[in-house]
Motif scaffolding. Structure first.
Motif, PDB file in Angstrom:
ATOM      1  N   ILE A  97     -68.548   9.256 -49.014  1.00 13.70           N
ATOM      2  CA  ILE A  97     -68.572  10.327 -50.008  1.00 13.70           C
ATOM      3  C   ILE A  97     -67.528  11.390 -49.683  1.00 13.70           C
ATOM      4  CG2 ILE A  97     -69.921  12.232 -50.948  1.00 13.70           C
ATOM      5  CD1 ILE A  97     -72.341  10.580 -50.964  1.00 13.70           C
ATOM      6  N   ALA A  98     -67.419  11.759 -48.407  1.00 10.86           N
ATOM      7  CA  ALA A  98     -66.446  12.793 -48.036  1.00 10.86           C
ATOM      8  C   ALA A  98     -65.031  12.359 -48.376  1.00 10.86           C
ATOM      9  CB  ALA A  98     -66.570  13.106 -46.550  1.00 10.86           C
ATOM     10  N   HIS A  99     -64.679  11.122 -48.060  1.00 10.56           N
ATOM     11  CA  HIS A  99     -63.324  10.640 -48.362  1.00 10.56           C
ATOM     12  C   HIS A  99     -63.082  10.586 -49.865  1.00 10.56           C
ATOM     13  CE1 HIS A  99     -63.097   8.491 -44.195  1.00 10.56           C
ATOM     14  NE2 HIS A  99     -62.840   9.773 -44.121  1.00 10.56           N
ATOM     15  N   LEU A 100     -64.085  10.138 -50.606  1.00  6.93           N
ATOM     16  CA  LEU A 100     -63.943  10.031 -52.052  1.00  6.93           C
ATOM     17  C   LEU A 100     -63.693  11.412 -52.665  1.00  6.93           C
ATOM     18  CD1 LEU A 100     -64.126   7.915 -54.373  1.00  6.93           C
ATOM     19  CD2 LEU A 100     -66.526   8.549 -54.605  1.00  6.93           C
ATOM     20  N   ASP A 103     -60.306  12.961 -51.875  1.00  7.74           N
ATOM     21  CA  ASP A 103     -59.182  12.362 -52.606  1.00  7.74           C
ATOM     22  C   ASP A 103     -59.079  12.872 -54.042  1.00  7.74           C
ATOM     23  OD1 ASP A 103     -58.212  10.885 -50.520  1.00  7.74           O
ATOM     24  OD2 ASP A 103     -59.267   9.037 -51.058  1.00  7.74           O
ATOM     25  N   ALA A 104     -60.065  13.639 -54.494  1.00 10.71           N
ATOM     26  CA  ALA A 104     -60.078  14.096 -55.893  1.00 10.71           C
ATOM     27  C   ALA A 104     -58.894  15.016 -56.164  1.00 10.71           C
ATOM     28  CB  ALA A 104     -61.381  14.823 -56.192  1.00 10.71           C
ATOM     29  N   LYS A 105     -58.274  14.808 -57.324  1.00  9.67           N
ATOM     30  CA  LYS A 105     -57.138  15.627 -57.723  1.00  9.67           C
ATOM     31  C   LYS A 105     -57.437  16.473 -58.949  1.00  9.67           C
ATOM     32  CE  LYS A 105     -53.765  12.351 -55.873  1.00  9.67           C
ATOM     33  NZ  LYS A 105     -54.738  11.359 -55.370  1.00  9.67           N
ATOM     34  N   GLU A 106     -58.305  15.993 -59.843  1.00 11.86           N
ATOM     35  CA  GLU A 106     -58.558  16.697 -61.094  1.00 11.86           C
ATOM     36  C   GLU A 106     -60.013  17.121 -61.260  1.00 11.86           C
ATOM     37  OE1 GLU A 106     -56.107  17.526 -62.950  1.00 11.86           O
ATOM     38  OE2 GLU A 106     -54.548  16.282 -62.048  1.00 11.86           O
ATOM     39  N   GLU A 107     -60.950  16.198 -60.989  1.00  9.31           N
ATOM     40  CA  GLU A 107     -62.351  16.502 -61.275  1.00  9.31           C
ATOM     41  C   GLU A 107     -63.285  15.743 -60.349  1.00  9.31           C
ATOM     42  OE1 GLU A 107     -65.343  16.479 -65.132  1.00  9.31           O
ATOM     43  OE2 GLU A 107     -64.298  14.630 -64.593  1.00  9.31           O
ATOM     44  N   VAL A 108     -64.364  16.412 -59.965  1.00 13.96           N
ATOM     45  CA  VAL A 108     -65.488  15.766 -59.285  1.00 13.96           C
ATOM     46  C   VAL A 108     -66.746  16.053 -60.091  1.00 13.96           C
ATOM     47  CG1 VAL A 108     -66.950  15.701 -57.228  1.00 13.96           C
ATOM     48  CG2 VAL A 108     -64.479  15.966 -56.982  1.00 13.96           C
ATOM     49  N   ILE A 180     -68.558  10.909 -59.234  1.00 15.11           N
ATOM     50  CA  ILE A 180     -67.476  10.347 -60.039  1.00 15.11           C
ATOM     51  C   ILE A 180     -66.241  11.205 -59.817  1.00 15.11           C
ATOM     52  CG2 ILE A 180     -66.716   9.668 -62.354  1.00 15.11           C
ATOM     53  CD1 ILE A 180     -69.717   9.701 -63.153  1.00 15.11           C
ATOM     54  N   VAL A 181     -65.156  10.592 -59.424  1.00  8.58           N
ATOM     55  CA  VAL A 181     -63.926  11.307 -59.081  1.00  8.58           C
ATOM     56  C   VAL A 181     -62.804  10.913 -60.034  1.00  8.58           C
ATOM     57  CG1 VAL A 181     -62.118  11.500 -57.334  1.00  8.58           C
ATOM     58  CG2 VAL A 181     -64.511  11.678 -56.662  1.00  8.58           C
ATOM     59  N   SER A 183     -62.531  10.321 -62.959  1.00  7.17           N
ATOM     60  CA  SER A 183     -62.845   9.258 -63.925  1.00  7.17           C
ATOM     61  C   SER A 183     -62.176   7.932 -63.572  1.00  7.17           C
ATOM     62  CB  SER A 183     -62.448   9.675 -65.346  1.00  7.17           C
ATOM     63  OG  SER A 183     -63.274  10.705 -65.817  1.00  7.17           O
ATOM     64  N   ARG A 184     -61.963   7.707 -62.261  1.00  4.89           N
ATOM     65  CA  ARG A 184     -61.370   6.434 -61.847  1.00  4.89           C
ATOM     66  C   ARG A 184     -62.163   5.746 -60.735  1.00  4.89           C
ATOM     67  NH1 ARG A 184     -55.822   8.492 -58.819  1.00  4.89           N
ATOM     68  NH2 ARG A 184     -56.820   9.810 -57.257  1.00  4.89           N
ATOM     69  N   SER A 185     -63.006   6.504 -60.018  1.00  6.11           N
ATOM     70  CA  SER A 185     -63.847   5.933 -58.968  1.00  6.11           C
ATOM     71  C   SER A 185     -65.241   6.519 -59.085  1.00  6.11           C
ATOM     72  CB  SER A 185     -63.289   6.234 -57.571  1.00  6.11           C
ATOM     73  OG  SER A 185     -62.017   5.660 -57.395  1.00  6.11           O
ATOM     74  N   ALA A 186     -66.249   5.689 -58.826  1.00  3.78           N
ATOM     75  CA  ALA A 186     -67.639   6.145 -58.911  1.00  3.78           C
ATOM     76  C   ALA A 186     -68.410   5.642 -57.698  1.00  3.78           C
ATOM     77  CB  ALA A 186     -68.293   5.644 -60.191  1.00  3.78           C
ATOM     78  N   PHE A 187     -69.302   6.481 -57.207  1.00  5.63           N
ATOM     79  CA  PHE A 187     -70.199   6.128 -56.115  1.00  5.63           C
ATOM     80  C   PHE A 187     -71.612   6.247 -56.647  1.00  5.63           C
ATOM     81  CE2 PHE A 187     -71.902   7.591 -51.718  1.00  5.63           C
ATOM     82  CZ  PHE A 187     -72.344   6.308 -51.449  1.00  5.63           C
ATOM     83  N   VAL A 188     -72.340   5.151 -56.662  1.00  2.00           N
ATOM     84  CA  VAL A 188     -73.725   5.117 -57.111  1.00  2.00           C
ATOM     85  C   VAL A 188     -74.581   4.792 -55.896  1.00  2.00           C
ATOM     86  CG1 VAL A 188     -75.377   4.100 -58.719  1.00  2.00           C
ATOM     87  CG2 VAL A 188     -72.961   4.281 -59.366  1.00  2.00           C
ATOM     88  N   THR A 189     -75.581   5.630 -55.609  1.00  5.22           N
ATOM     89  CA  THR A 189     -76.301   5.505 -54.350  1.00  5.22           C
ATOM     90  C   THR A 189     -77.754   5.924 -54.504  1.00  5.22           C
ATOM     91  OG1 THR A 189     -76.342   6.287 -52.034  1.00  5.22           O
ATOM     92  CG2 THR A 189     -75.557   7.848 -53.696  1.00  5.22           C
ATOM     93  N   SER A 190     -78.558   5.512 -53.561  1.00 13.31           N
ATOM     94  CA  SER A 190     -79.939   6.016 -53.495  1.00 13.31           C
ATOM     95  C   SER A 190     -80.015   7.306 -52.693  1.00 13.31           C
ATOM     96  CB  SER A 190     -80.847   4.964 -52.850  1.00 13.31           C
ATOM     97  OG  SER A 190     -80.460   4.700 -51.509  1.00 13.31           O
ATOM     98  N   ALA A 191     -78.910   7.698 -52.031  1.00 18.17           N
ATOM     99  CA  ALA A 191     -78.938   8.832 -51.107  1.00 18.17           C
ATOM    100  C   ALA A 191     -78.722  10.155 -51.822  1.00 18.17           C
ATOM    101  CB  ALA A 191     -77.865   8.649 -50.038  1.00 18.17           C
TER     102      ALA A 191
END
Length: 234
Positions: A97-100, A103-108, A180-181, A183-191
């Motif tokens: 999550i921290a790396h994702l 890396d965000a440039k426009e939106e988290v 969601i970073v 609008s190109r990468s998404a992390f879906v988790t139970s955490a």
């Protein structure tokens, strides 16, 4: 001076490139196109340079090409875990999550049920805000009588906060956990965005590097907001 086209390819997420391209095609003016990016975006300067070199119509076509090329790279799926680790495991939740977010440039966009103030997730969100990245959090406004939501609002000044309200007005919980970073990468988790979610609990998730998937997820939350199921946290 860096090549503005190389810089745009590096800095602009596909969704942002498409927004700017559409503005240039409709209006043709650089000023209107720049409004599609957040204030202070590092892409503003190379966008001006590219516009001066090519003009609006050709630059719009180039930006659409950037977006198409990025989306054609395919889907990258990576498992992510919290809890005991073994050889061959996927990424750990904390670092993933921290790396994702870093890396965000426009939106988290991030959603969580609970959170703790000293978690690496919250620190990463604060770093994004400090960089000028547009940040939205969807939180549960009722857990601990609203104390968790208020803690996050105090820790993450500058972020926009949403909460979930069931259409019938009855009890409901905001229990989704996604990041969601651009609008190109998404992390879906139970955490949750908490220390326990990263370090103590057994949690599982997946990072999906796919612009179409991430964009559709982001649009889903936007549609919930447009229909009143998600509201701004007052």
């Amino acid at each position: 001076m860096a090549d503005p086209f190389v810089e745009l390819g590096r800095l602009l997420a596909p969704a942002a490139a498409l927004k700017v391209a559409s503005s240039l095609e409709i209006d043709g003016r650089l000023r209107k196109a720049l409004e599609k990016l957040p204030p202070g975006s590092p892409a503003l300067v190379p966008l001006k340079g590219a516009f001066d070199a090519l003009g609006g119509a050709v630059l719009a076509a180039v930006l659409r090409g950037f977006a198409a090329a990025a989306q054609a790279n395919g889907t990258d799926l990576r498992p992510v875990w919290s809890g005991p680790t073994f050889d061959g495991d996927g990424d750990h939740t904390t670092s993933a999550i921290a790396h994702l977010i870093d890396d965000a440039k426009e939106e988290v966009f991030a959603s969580t049920f609970s959170a703790t103030p000293d978690s690496e997730f919250v620190r990463a969100l604060w770093r994004a805000i400090a960089r000028g990245v547009r940040t939205t959090l969807l939180v549960d406004s009722k857990i601990k009588h609203g104390q968790t939501a208020e803690m996050l609002r105090q820790k993450l000044t500058g972020a926009r906060f949403w909460t979930y309200v069931h259409p019938d007005g009855g009890y409901s919980a905001q229990h989704s956990k996604v990041v969601i970073v651009d609008s190109r990468s998404a992390f879906v988790t139970s955490a949750n965005l908490s220390i326990a979610g990263a370090e103590r609990n057994l949690e599982a998730g997946v990072i999906i590097h796919d612009a179409e998937f991430a964009s559709r997820m982001r649009q889903r939350f936007t549609k919930l907001w447009e229909h009143g199921a998600i509201t701004d946290l007052g």
